[in-house]
Design an enzyme around this catalytic site. Structure first.
Site, short mmCIF file in Angstrom:
data_model
loop_
_atom_site.label_atom_id
_atom_site.label_comp_id
_atom_site.label_asym_id
_atom_site.label_seq_id
_atom_site.Cartn_x
_atom_site.Cartn_y
_atom_site.Cartn_z
N HIS A 82 0.84 -1.20 0.00
CA HIS A 82 0.00 0.00 0.00
C HIS A 82 0.87 1.24 0.00
O HIS A 82 1.83 1.34 0.75
CB HIS A 82 -0.90 0.01 1.25
N ASP A 161 -14.99 3.52 7.98
CA ASP A 161 -13.98 4.47 7.47
C ASP A 161 -14.66 5.55 6.64
O ASP A 161 -14.25 6.72 6.67
CB ASP A 161 -12.92 3.73 6.64
N ARG A 168 -14.11 13.70 9.16
CA ARG A 168 -12.77 14.28 9.35
C ARG A 168 -12.50 15.36 8.32
O ARG A 168 -11.90 16.40 8.62
CB ARG A 168 -11.70 13.18 9.23
N SER A 183 -7.33 4.49 9.50
CA SER A 183 -8.09 4.53 8.25
C SER A 183 -7.41 3.66 7.19
O SER A 183 -8.05 2.83 6.52
CB SER A 183 -8.19 6.00 7.79
N LYS A 187 -8.57 -0.53 6.23
CA LYS A 187 -8.90 -1.04 4.90
C LYS A 187 -7.97 -2.19 4.51
O LYS A 187 -8.38 -3.13 3.83
CB LYS A 187 -8.86 0.10 3.89
N1 URA Z 1 -5.61 7.60 3.17
C1 URA Z 1 -6.62 7.00 3.83
O1 URA Z 1 -7.13 5.97 3.38
N2 URA Z 1 -7.04 7.51 5.00
C2 URA Z 1 -6.50 8.63 5.53
O2 URA Z 1 -6.91 9.05 6.60
C3 URA Z 1 -5.45 9.25 4.83
C4 URA Z 1 -5.02 8.71 3.63
#
Ligand code: URA
Length: 431
Positions: A82, A161, A168, A183, A187
């Protein structure tokens, strides 16, 4: 238990229990806890942070808030990589077939572009016919057959999320390390991969602007992964200037193909090699030297490119357009050097915004993309240029946006008489 009590406890800097964290996450998803209370909770976390244990529980609650991907019946290790997001970052298109050709499975959900940064899903969609919306069964069938499948993330995964991120975004609580880490990792933990390698970008075009904040984010994410029993590490890489020479969707697929065919060995090649070696060593493929050799081998003997073709075909894609030159728009505008000297800044954010203005990305969710829009960099950071020499070419399918895109690009360029140091883009490993 009430939301009021949990918010008060976090406001007063006390450590929350797992059941208090689950209560907030489940309540946010079901709507039983209202947006104003979820926002107040996020602000309390923003100011007071979370302990390592709280961050892990919060991340697991996010990962468990929707469907999970069960990766049963695969031969061998399943790995994911990632990136926290950058400009010209097409590393997933290269690393995934490389490691799949070496027997490590990649069953991956990727995102679309966000702001000035590109997304793997948009890049794949620039290949004619490529389907990023396979059903769950098709997704696993392709992955089992080829060792590699990539789809876009749907709404049934990590719905918590979505709720948190939207709040946010409008309550100035995005740039909080426990919230960003949970976050991203929330995922990543949807699928039961064995190995995760994180590419944490730092610099002008990245979320994290300082090495200290990038290191902190990397450490928190690695701790979460270890807490979830994953083999995990992070590589901090430079995103002050774009990665590779091509920015845009089909343009980046074209550059990925060139790297996979062994035709270019640039900064992009080096980062892909560092990340692949990290994945392979964590997957017990061999020691670092063996993994480095394996990377070079599958590039040089064509196995990695063959795997890429196999994967594209299995998801309905046809590379012939891109391979025959249809990867850039017909309208072109050149950026030339205003003076002679060395390029001391090629600001990745400005290059990304310039590509976005040409149509390579979205400013609103519903915007459509011009897959042929983007930029080819003739010169990179540290290169010598003479006044009037072409630094970059901007491409689009229409003439719209060129004036603004050129202005944004030029704002990000600096030329000076002294050659700047150009260090490796691989900065540091967090293991
Ligand atoms: N990428 C994400 O998936 N979440 C965040 O909070 C920041 C970058």
């Amino acid at each position: 238990m009430t939301a009021y009590e949990v918010i008060k406890k976090k406001r007063d800097k006390k450590e929350l229990t797992k059941s208090e964290i689950d209560f907030i996450v489940n309540g946010a998803v079901s709507g039983e806890i209202k947006d104003y209370q979820v926002s107040a909770f996020l602000m309390a976390v923003y100011f007071n942070g979370m302990t390592e244990r709280e961050t892990l529980d919060f991340t697991l609650a996010i990962a468990n808030s929707g469907d999970k991907v069960k990766l049963d019946g695969f031969n061998g290790i399943k790995a994911d990589k990632h990136s926290t997001g950058g400009v010209g970052d097409k590393t997933s298109l290269i690393i995934s077939p490389v490691i799949a050709s070496l027997g490590v499975n990649v069953v991956k959900m990727s995102g679309r572009g966000l702001g000035h940064t590109g997304g793997t899903v948009d890049k794949l969609e620039s290949i004619k016919g490529f389907n990023v919306e396979l059903s769950y069964d098709e997704f696993l069938a392709v992955a089992k057959k080829t060792g590699l499948s990539i789809i876009g993330q749907t709404g049934t995964f990590a719905p918590a999320d979505k709720v948190f991120y939207a709040l946010r975004d409008v309550t100035a609580t995005v740039d909080s390390i426990p919230l960003i880490a949970s976050s991203i990792m929330g995922k990543k933990l949807i699928a039961d991969d064995d190995v995760i390698v994180l590419d944490v970008k730092v610099g002008l075009g990245a979320f994290m602007q300082s090495i200290e904040s990038a290191r902190e984010l990397a450490k928190v994410m690695v701790a979460i992964g270890k807490g979830a029993n994953k083999k995990i590490s992070a590589v901090i890489t430079d995103m002050n200037s774009p990665l590779g020479n091509y920015v845009g969707n089909a343009l980046e697929v074209y550059e990925a193909v060139k790297v996979l065919k062994g035709e270019v060995k640039n900064d992009l090649y080096d980062i892909c090699k560092a990340l692949s070696v990290e994945i392979l060593t964590l997957s017990d493929y061999g020691d670092r030297e063996e993994c480095e050799k394996a990377f070079d081998l599958v590039i040089n003997n064509g196995e990695a490119y063959k795997k890429f073709e196999e994967f594209v075909t299995a998801q309905g894609g046809d590379l012939s357009g891109i391979l025959s030159g249809k990867y850039k728009g017909e309208k072109v505008c050149e950026i030339t050097a205003q003076s002679s000297g060395y390029i001391t800044m090629l600001n990745a954010e400005k290059v990304g915004l310039s590509a976005l203005t040409l149509g390579a990305g979205r400013t609103k969710k519903e915007d459509s993309i011009d897959y042929l829009a983007g930029i080819i960099l003739n010169k990179k950071l540290g290169d010598r240029v003479e006044k009037g020499e072409v630094i970059a070419k901007l491409y689009s399918s229409t003439s719209n946006g060129f004036d603004m895109a050129c202005k944004i690009f030029n704002d990000g360029v600096q030329i000076n008489s002294e050659k700047p140091p150009v260090d490796s883009k691989v900065i540091e490993y967090i293991r």
